[in-house]
Write an enzyme that holds these catalytic residues in place. Sequence first.
Site, PDB file in Angstrom:
ATOM      1  N   LEU A  64       0.893  -1.175   0.241  1.00  9.47           N
ATOM      2  CA  LEU A  64      -0.120   0.039   0.114  1.00  9.47           C
ATOM      3  C   LEU A  64       0.836   1.199  -0.032  1.00  9.47           C
ATOM      4  CD1 LEU A  64      -3.153   0.674   2.235  1.00  9.47           C
ATOM      5  CD2 LEU A  64      -1.513   2.380   1.727  1.00  9.47           C
ATOM      6  N   LYS A 105       0.635  -1.743 -15.070  1.00 10.56           N
ATOM      7  CA  LYS A 105      -0.070  -2.882 -15.621  1.00 10.56           C
ATOM      8  C   LYS A 105       0.822  -3.389 -17.088  1.00 10.56           C
ATOM      9  CE  LYS A 105      -4.593  -2.481 -13.762  1.00 10.56           C
ATOM     10  NZ  LYS A 105      -6.049  -2.002 -14.192  1.00 10.56           N
ATOM     11  N   ASP A 127     -13.941   7.954   4.611  1.00 12.75           N
ATOM     12  CA  ASP A 127     -12.818   7.146   3.825  1.00 12.75           C
ATOM     13  C   ASP A 127     -11.944   6.422   4.352  1.00 12.75           C
ATOM     14  OD1 ASP A 127     -13.421   9.277   1.568  1.00 12.75           O
ATOM     15  OD2 ASP A 127     -11.912  10.641   2.297  1.00 12.75           O
ATOM     16  N   ASN A 146       4.041   7.626   2.380  1.00 15.51           N
ATOM     17  CA  ASN A 146       4.858   8.843   1.430  1.00 15.51           C
ATOM     18  C   ASN A 146       4.003  10.087   1.510  1.00 15.51           C
ATOM     19  OD1 ASN A 146       6.846   9.594  -0.911  1.00 15.51           O
ATOM     20  ND2 ASN A 146       4.809   9.592  -1.651  1.00 15.51           N
ATOM     21  N   TYR A 213       6.532  22.565   8.943  1.00 13.83           N
ATOM     22  CA  TYR A 213       6.937  21.217   7.991  1.00 13.83           C
ATOM     23  C   TYR A 213       7.981  20.487   9.033  1.00 13.83           C
ATOM     24  CZ  TYR A 213       8.943  18.514   4.694  1.00 13.83           C
ATOM     25  OH  TYR A 213       9.366  17.272   3.797  1.00 13.83           O
ATOM     26  N   LYS A 217       7.853  16.464  10.845  1.00 14.01           N
ATOM     27  CA  LYS A 217       8.802  15.434  10.285  1.00 14.01           C
ATOM     28  C   LYS A 217       9.415  15.233  11.557  1.00 14.01           C
ATOM     29  CE  LYS A 217       7.829  15.243   5.974  1.00 14.01           C
ATOM     30  NZ  LYS A 217       7.468  13.780   5.334  1.00 14.01           N
ATOM     31  N   VAL A 246      15.029  16.068  -3.125  1.00 12.39           N
ATOM     32  CA  VAL A 246      14.821  15.255  -4.463  1.00 12.39           C
ATOM     33  C   VAL A 246      14.246  16.008  -5.263  1.00 12.39           C
ATOM     34  CG1 VAL A 246      13.763  13.013  -5.075  1.00 12.39           C
ATOM     35  CG2 VAL A 246      14.747  13.122  -2.656  1.00 12.39           C
ATOM     36  N   SER A 248      11.424  16.808  -7.397  1.00  9.80           N
ATOM     37  CA  SER A 248       9.943  16.766  -7.125  1.00  9.80           C
ATOM     38  C   SER A 248       9.144  17.841  -7.336  1.00  9.80           C
ATOM     39  CB  SER A 248       9.636  16.028  -5.805  1.00  9.80           C
ATOM     40  OG  SER A 248       9.740  16.922  -4.601  1.00  9.80           O
TER      41      SER A 248
END
Length: 339
Positions: A64, A105, A127, A146, A213, A217, A246, A248
């Site tokens: 997951l 796939k 949810d 993530n 932030y 973390k 990274v 992103s």
Amino acid sequence: MDRLLQFRFESAPGWQSNVALFLLSIGGLFTACKLFSFCRALLSIFVLPGQKLSKFGPKGSWALVTGASDGIGKEYSLQLARAGYNILLVSRTTSKLAAVADEIKSKSPTVQTKVFAMDFFKNNDGDYENLKLLIQDLDISILVNNVGRSHSIPTPFVLTPLEELENIIMINCTGTLRITQLVAPGMMQRKRGLILTMASFAGMIPTPLLATYCGSKAFLQYWSIALGAELQPYGVQVELVQSHLVTSAMSKIRRPTVTVPIPRDLVRAVLSKIGRGSGLSAYAYTSVPYWSHGLMAYALTQVLGHMGKFVLGYNKALHESIRKRALRKAEREKNKKST
């Protein structure tokens, strides 16, 4: 009196020699410990392999991945599918999840995929209940926490909009905790599993202008260590993955460098170094798998002092500079629209 003076004169060299020997021993022990720590870090970063993924569940079981629609989450999904795991993709946008599922796939035809769209910021109980129903019959061997959110630009805490503060805490902390609480019981029953939680150097190094932030973390750091100790007796391995920047959408960096890898290279390092602390071997249930990040983490924690004023001052100046550039860019774009 002469005898007393003679006694004192003769005993002094022996006393000094003992003190010198003691200090040399302490210095030698300290140096040996530092050398051992450095060699262990180098071996962990460059030589020693990590644990095999098959330890945590066979091919055909499920992984997951949250925040799976792009960047690091998408890369985890692709690489875990390539390793033979079925993938449950969880993120906010259904269309993006479907695109990743189609790519999986096409590249790994034998692998099954499922998608589940949810907005972690909304913290909707429905949810989580629906996700619980979806996974109750799935053998989930790997959980990748993530999903994450940072500030739009570096901003002083007192100027940060309330919605942004709530967004960061709800997504980074509450969302991660609730997903893990859904998945971990099944792993405990099966006596195997791997929980990877993506962290950031911002949680290890206090970062002015990203205060909320970096606090979120840092929370994940201590939570993961505590959770790791709780789940280890059940055969479930918890690992907090520390990384620097990274390329992103979150970092807004497009060009890779020696210290800023692309998501594919970071994820490849993570999956090949499971169980290796690399540059942070003193931190339980924590790893810094990408080689340049491991060296940086070692230097910060063992040489410079990651909580010291030097590193804090550098970080503050860096993010003040980033903020100024971001504000200038926003002003230029505003002027373009008005003309």
